[in-house]
Scaffold this active site. Structure first.
Site, mmCIF file in Angstrom:
data_model
loop_
_atom_site.group_PDB
_atom_site.id
_atom_site.type_symbol
_atom_site.label_atom_id
_atom_site.label_comp_id
_atom_site.label_asym_id
_atom_site.label_seq_id
_atom_site.Cartn_x
_atom_site.Cartn_y
_atom_site.Cartn_z
ATOM 1 N N HIS A 28 75.012 -0.125 59.866
ATOM 2 C CA HIS A 28 75.504 0.813 60.971
ATOM 3 C C HIS A 28 75.974 0.105 62.181
ATOM 4 O O HIS A 28 75.142 -0.048 62.912
ATOM 5 C CB HIS A 28 74.292 1.888 61.249
ATOM 6 N N HIS A 265 79.870 4.547 62.412
ATOM 7 C CA HIS A 265 78.458 4.930 62.314
ATOM 8 C C HIS A 265 77.899 4.383 61.251
ATOM 9 O O HIS A 265 76.773 3.641 61.562
ATOM 10 C CB HIS A 265 78.323 6.538 62.275
ATOM 11 N N GLU A 413 52.769 20.540 66.148
ATOM 12 C CA GLU A 413 52.149 19.786 65.172
ATOM 13 C C GLU A 413 52.955 18.333 64.895
ATOM 14 O O GLU A 413 52.315 17.417 64.557
ATOM 15 C CB GLU A 413 51.899 20.340 63.815
ATOM 16 N N HIS A 475 49.283 31.769 55.362
ATOM 17 C CA HIS A 475 48.108 31.056 56.028
ATOM 18 C C HIS A 475 47.226 30.427 54.890
ATOM 19 O O HIS A 475 46.293 29.625 55.330
ATOM 20 C CB HIS A 475 47.508 31.734 57.106
#
Length: 640
Positions: A28, A265, A413, A475
């Site tokens: 890159h 890139h 999280e 859940h």
């Protein structure tokens, strides 16, 4: 003359990077060409580091969150004297080299974090800044500031589009991490084109100011190195807020035909464009990997600042050591992971027959350990009341003073996992983090990176099965045990009772390389009469055996071990001699000698049934072709 030397050093960074990429025929080039000025000014004038002592504890940290631009970091390390030679640059992106495609902290000296997926490094840097504050509170004393350093991260457009970076930036602003500085390479190009195709209408500066950050702008990040220098100085002087420096740059700067295009890139320039780029930069040396002596000397003057700072720190550290010998002992314990004498002496023992959820047993153990291990710190995704991660005798973490070992990560999280990696990677603080087991999915990228890098993070995942209650299948973690066991380098323990939970914590604290997951129950479980801590350390053991030679084996984990014991009693009444094996950790059991494994699971006994509230995937390794698995799918039990 100074400006000429600055430009020479910047262009040396650029040409080394594009030469390495061309040699590899992969890489890159865009970021190294565009971000070289900001990286140079940071490393030359501000970053305090010592290549002769890469692990100096009080060094500033630099994280290349935009890890695809690794050729720039390797060029910086080469010119700074980290022992990364030209041959290493020539081996860029090759298998087994010290210059992999994305920086890896466990491979290359001077690389602070393994930054693969975008956004991870940004969040790691937040953890490093938090660790610095915690250690400052733990060890600094009036007149003895032995922990006092900054953390920098170079972030890209892609980093700031990722949700994990937004989560991390939000908590960093909330905490007021004044020693955290992000340099934003605002080149506005992605692989698919201009960022406006998906990143328009968003004022990043205003967003970060809303997060509580101090923001600065450099409109000409390609040329105005004086403005870059001033912005870095202003950010370093800001004590109460993290700083974002937005630098407008040109991706692929200097490339006549590919600058400011998506094509620069992630693809090498090619021989013709490489030559044209060097010509546009005024680079007169056509041979690849040329390093002017003047550039080396100028870089050496920059690293001398860090060397001098290190020497002053050693003097201060020696004075502090003489004045505070008890703190010195704690310092070495915290940084080596060596546990103090009697660290587990107060772990409670629960009586057989009592019933207690393993999450509650874990909480008691955690608090008993934390009272004797002051460098243990952590928290949850604001679920401490359910996951039971709170240290009862400790206050909440305060970034200004560094006091408090209870961290409120918020409902974040993904960032929590990546921040924990940064804390562990910094060294000196042992992090634990917790959430509901089903939400471990949100943490998978940082868990994988922790396992890859050997970072000793402790995960507490509770509500581990259909036994969590009536929240329903969204859940109920079904495939999660199998999914996490598939990560190489992660040690997962699912304890069956309070005794196994206590031993799981002992295992976790003793492991100084690699992450450990302790998977816990919401519901109360009986304390087993046959629970064996020594067997837990070996991953599996016979928790109950038949008086007669066993004809069948039941293998279980967690809450299903007590069910297997009930089944054993029924089978024995029916005349089938049965052994029950508790297998809290596949990974630990796999590491045992064959002799031990066969003593637990004799090969001649083919009648085996594994019982676990998850999917059956992987269990046939232990049951064999003739065995069976009783698994749980969406809250219902099925036999396979």
């Amino acid at each position: 003359m100074a400006a000429t030397l600055d430009r020479l050093c910047i262009d040396t960074l650029r040409t080394l990077a594009i030469d390495a990429i061309e040699e590899a025929r992969s890489g890159h080039p865009g970021l190294p060409l565009g971000a070289a000025p900001m990286a140079y000014m940071l490393w030359r004038n501000h970053l305090l580091h010592d290549p002769a002592a890469p692990d100096w504890p009080n060094r500033d940290r630099f994280v290349l969150s935009a890890g695809h631009g690794s050729a720039l970091l390797y060029s910086l390390l080469h010119l700074s004297g980290y022992g990364l030679g030209i041959d290493d640059l020539r081996a860029f992106r090759q298998l087994g080299s010290r210059t992999p495609g994305h920086p890896e902290s466990h491979v290359t000296e001077g690389v602070e974090a393994t930054t693969g997926p975008l956004g991870q490094g940004a969040a790691n840097s937040v953890g490093m800044a938090m660790a610095e504050r915690m250690l400052a509170h733990l060890f600094n004393r009036p007149g003895h500031e032995i922990v006092e350093h900054h953390t920098y991260a170079l972030v890209s457009d892609g980093d700031l589009m990722e949700g994990v970076a937004a989560e991390a930036a939000s908590i960093a602003g909330h905490l007021g991490l004044g020693k955290l500085i992000w340099l934003y390479d605002d080149n506005r190009i992605t692989i698919d084109g201009d960022t406006s195709i998906a990143f328009s209408g968003e004022d990043v500066t205003a967003r970060f100011e809303a997060y509580g950050w101090h923001s600065l702008r450099v409109e000409d990040g390609d040329h105005d190195i004086g403005a870059i220098d001033e912005a870095l100085a202003a950010a370093r002087a800001e004590g109460g807020r993290p700083s974002l420096i937005v630098l407008r740059t040109t991706i692929g700067f200097g490339s006549p035909n590919r600058a400011n295009t998506p094509g620069v890139h992630g693809s090498p320039l090619g021989a013709a464009e490489l030559a044209a780029t060097k010509k546009a930069l005024g680079w007169t040396e056509s041979a690849p990997f040329h390093v002017p002596e003047a550039a080396l000397e100028h870089f050496a003057e920059g690293t001398a600042r860090g060397r001098d700072a290190h020497a002053r720190w050693r003097e201060s550290f020696e004075q502090w050591s003489n004045e505070f010998p008890d703190l010195l002992k704690l310092w070495y314990s915290a940084h080596s992971g060596e546990l103090p004498d009697g660290w587990d002496a107060e772990i409670p023992a629960e009586a057989p027959g009592a019933k207690i959820a393993t999450r509650k047993a874990s909480h008691r153990v955690l608090n008993a350990i934390a009272a004797r291990v002051p460098w243990l710190a952590g928290g949850s995704a604001d679920l401490a009341a359910s996951v039971l991660t709170r240290l009862g005798e400790e206050s909440d973490f305060d970034a200004e003073s560094g006091a408090g070992r209870n961290i409120h990560f918020g409902i974040r999280e993904h960032a929590m996992g990546a921040i924990a990696n940064g804390i562990a990677g910094h060294g000196g603080i042992r992090p634990f983090v917790g959430t509901f087991f089903v939400f471990s999915d949100y943490m998978r990228p940082p868990v994988r990176l922790a396992a890859m890098c050997g970072l000793p993070v402790i995960y507490l995942w509770s509500h581990d099965s259909a036994g969590l209650g009536e929240d329903g299948p969204t859940h109920q973690p079904v495939e999660h045990l199998a999914s996490l066991r598939a990560i190489p380098g992660l040690t997962l323990l699912r304890p069956a009772d309070a005794t196994e939970t206590a031993e799981a914590w002992r295992i976790a604290l003793r492991m100084t390389e690699g992450p450990v997951a302790i998977v816990l129950s919401r519901q109360a479980l009986p304390v087993l009469d046959g629970a064996d801590p020594g067997g837990v350390r070996r991953g599996a053991y016979v928790v109950s055996d038949s008086a007669e030679p066993a004809r069948a084996i039941l293998i279980a984990t967690g809450s299903e071990v007590s069910l297997a014991l009930d089944a054993q009693a029924r089978l024995e009444k029916g005349g089938i001699a049965t052994r029950v094996v508790s297998m809290p950790s596949w990974e630990l059991f796999e590491a045992q000698p064959a002799e031990y494994r066969h003593s637990v699971l004799p090969p001649e006994i083919g009648a085996r049934v594994a019982v676990e509230a998850g999917v059956s995937q992987g269990w046939h390794r232990w049951t064999g072709d003739g065995g069976a698995v009783v698994a749980c799918v969406v809250g219902l039990m099925f036999a396979f």
